[in-house]
Design a protein around this motif. Sequence first.
Motif, PDB file in Angstrom:
ATOM      1  N   UNK A 136       4.001  11.511  -2.912  1.00  0.00           N
ATOM      2  CA  UNK A 136       2.868  10.953  -2.182  1.00  0.00           C
ATOM      3  C   UNK A 136       3.178   9.497  -1.864  1.00  0.00           C
ATOM      4  N   UNK A 137       3.152   9.146  -0.586  1.00  0.00           N
ATOM      5  CA  UNK A 137       3.570   7.820  -0.164  1.00  0.00           C
ATOM      6  C   UNK A 137       2.406   7.038   0.428  1.00  0.00           C
ATOM      7  N   UNK A 138       2.288   5.804  -0.006  1.00  0.00           N
ATOM      8  CA  UNK A 138       1.309   4.870   0.516  1.00  0.00           C
ATOM      9  C   UNK A 138       2.065   3.764   1.229  1.00  0.00           C
ATOM     10  N   UNK A 139       1.815   3.598   2.537  1.00  0.00           N
ATOM     11  CA  UNK A 139       2.512   2.616   3.352  1.00  0.00           C
ATOM     12  C   UNK A 139       1.585   1.434   3.588  1.00  0.00           C
ATOM     13  N   UNK A 140       2.065   0.231   3.290  1.00  0.00           N
ATOM     14  CA  UNK A 140       1.243  -0.967   3.363  1.00  0.00           C
ATOM     15  C   UNK A 140       1.867  -1.987   4.307  1.00  0.00           C
ATOM     16  N   UNK A 141       1.058  -2.487   5.238  1.00  0.00           N
ATOM     17  CA  UNK A 141       1.444  -3.599   6.110  1.00  0.00           C
ATOM     18  C   UNK A 141       0.697  -4.839   5.629  1.00  0.00           C
ATOM     19  N   UNK A 142       1.437  -5.882   5.284  1.00  0.00           N
ATOM     20  CA  UNK A 142       0.783  -7.110   4.829  1.00  0.00           C
ATOM     21  C   UNK A 142       1.165  -8.267   5.748  1.00  0.00           C
ATOM     22  N   UNK A 143       1.023  -9.476   5.278  1.00  0.00           N
ATOM     23  CA  UNK A 143       1.273 -10.637   6.128  1.00  0.00           C
ATOM     24  C   UNK A 143       2.748 -10.997   6.224  1.00  0.00           C
ATOM     25  N   UNK A 144       3.635 -10.143   5.694  1.00  0.00           N
ATOM     26  CA  UNK A 144       5.076 -10.339   5.855  1.00  0.00           C
ATOM     27  C   UNK A 144       5.588  -9.448   6.981  1.00  0.00           C
ATOM     28  N   UNK A 171       6.001  -1.969   3.318  1.00  0.00           N
ATOM     29  CA  UNK A 171       6.207  -1.599   1.921  1.00  0.00           C
ATOM     30  C   UNK A 171       5.696  -0.183   1.673  1.00  0.00           C
ATOM     31  N   UNK A 172       6.459   0.570   0.910  1.00  0.00           N
ATOM     32  CA  UNK A 172       6.122   1.967   0.606  1.00  0.00           C
ATOM     33  C   UNK A 172       6.017   2.136  -0.909  1.00  0.00           C
ATOM     34  N   UNK A 173       4.857   2.575  -1.372  1.00  0.00           N
ATOM     35  CA  UNK A 173       4.642   2.886  -2.773  1.00  0.00           C
ATOM     36  C   UNK A 173       4.579   4.403  -2.889  1.00  0.00           C
ATOM     37  N   UNK A 174       5.401   4.972  -3.767  1.00  0.00           N
ATOM     38  CA  UNK A 174       5.351   6.435  -3.905  1.00  0.00           C
ATOM     39  C   UNK A 174       4.932   6.836  -5.304  1.00  0.00           C
ATOM     40  N   UNK A 175       4.303   8.019  -5.340  1.00  0.00           N
ATOM     41  CA  UNK A 175       3.763   8.562  -6.581  1.00  0.00           C
ATOM     42  C   UNK A 175       4.290   9.985  -6.714  1.00  0.00           C
ATOM     43  N   UNK A 176       5.175  10.245  -7.689  1.00  0.00           N
ATOM     44  CA  UNK A 176       5.772  11.580  -7.834  1.00  0.00           C
ATOM     45  C   UNK A 176       4.713  12.653  -8.046  1.00  0.00           C
TER      46      UNK A 176
END
Length: 382
Positions: A365-373, A377-382
């Motif tokens: 399960x992947x969470x894709x985050x756009x920030x001020x950079x 960034x991709x956070x994954x959860x097995x």
Amino acid sequence: MSETGAAAGASSTERKPRRLRGHKKGAVTCCVASSARPGVVVSSGEDGCLCWFDLRTKDVLLTIEATNKAISSVCFKAGNEDFVYVSAGNEILSFDVRMGSQSKPLETYNYNREEINQIAVSSKGFLAAADDSGDVKIVNTMQKCLYKRLREAHTSICSSVQFIPWRPWTAITGGLDSKLAVWDFSKGRTLFSIDYGSPEMQNRSSSASAGQCLNPAFIHSVAVSEEGGLYKVCAVARGDGAVDVVDLEYELAPAKSKGPSRAGGSAMSSKGTDLGNGSSNQSQQKRILLDYTMGGHTAAVSCVAFSAFGEKGKFLVSGGNDASVKLWDWSKGFSSETNSNSELVLDIDVKKKVNWLCTAPTDSDNLIVCDTSKVVKVYNFP
């Protein structure tokens, strides 16, 4: 879950994300995950570029220099994800990914007078664009012409727009006037609206979440659950740090009758909806509030999205100016089970203010985050 239980059960974590590099400079402004190609994500940035990523590979697949302006929003064409729409300034441009990095705009729409904040596309081929004037333009992309102008619901910047998938002629908008409006865009009229800045709403919010930050309840983002999900709801990202989840079918029910129109900014449902703290209220709850008392945001919520992983629509993800991302098991708040409350299940410290986010299931399960950079960034959860 109690206030202390929520905080203890979802303590802030510093997960190490994957970093997707492709943008040249400035912040990444938006991202959208493909539903037809699992793992494919498109991001847009202040550098005017579109970047295609496949989460199964390391490097950027494709970069298109779409415009010399910052891109504020991006979305796929319904039914054909080889095409994307982007908004930049007061223009909407479309591109064909099959033409590669040399792709030039196929279509250009210039119906908005002021800067566009968000675009959305419907299954019927209508394209909505919300701008700084408070107006929303509906474009018929099949006939390539302006279809409707939605106006007079918002007195300030219209920040967000989405179509409601199970009601093909209905759209929802939110603005920096703290108003949420649901439209029959075929007729250009509102079906109902909520004014989060009204004294009644402010009193209910403060009584439900005493001590909430004092920023106005500007609406920064709206997300609508997918067709076929658990509930037919929308989530509202508010400037006062709260996320409101509204049962749209409950609110729209009076619009089916021949009774008085509810257009014009009613502050609350005439059915006396309880604005609660995520509790089910014995299945009478038709609107739930996810705020800092449950471990939520301590600054403005910039974006919300229903997750594409797990049971469809079960989780809600929110990102904020407090540099955190929250994952909510919100649907418990609508459950008929006794003592079944909405719950914060994950709290991620992402270090920077969040501009946008989306989810994309692959092998994980992947969470894709756009920030001020300039890095996605991709956070994954097995």
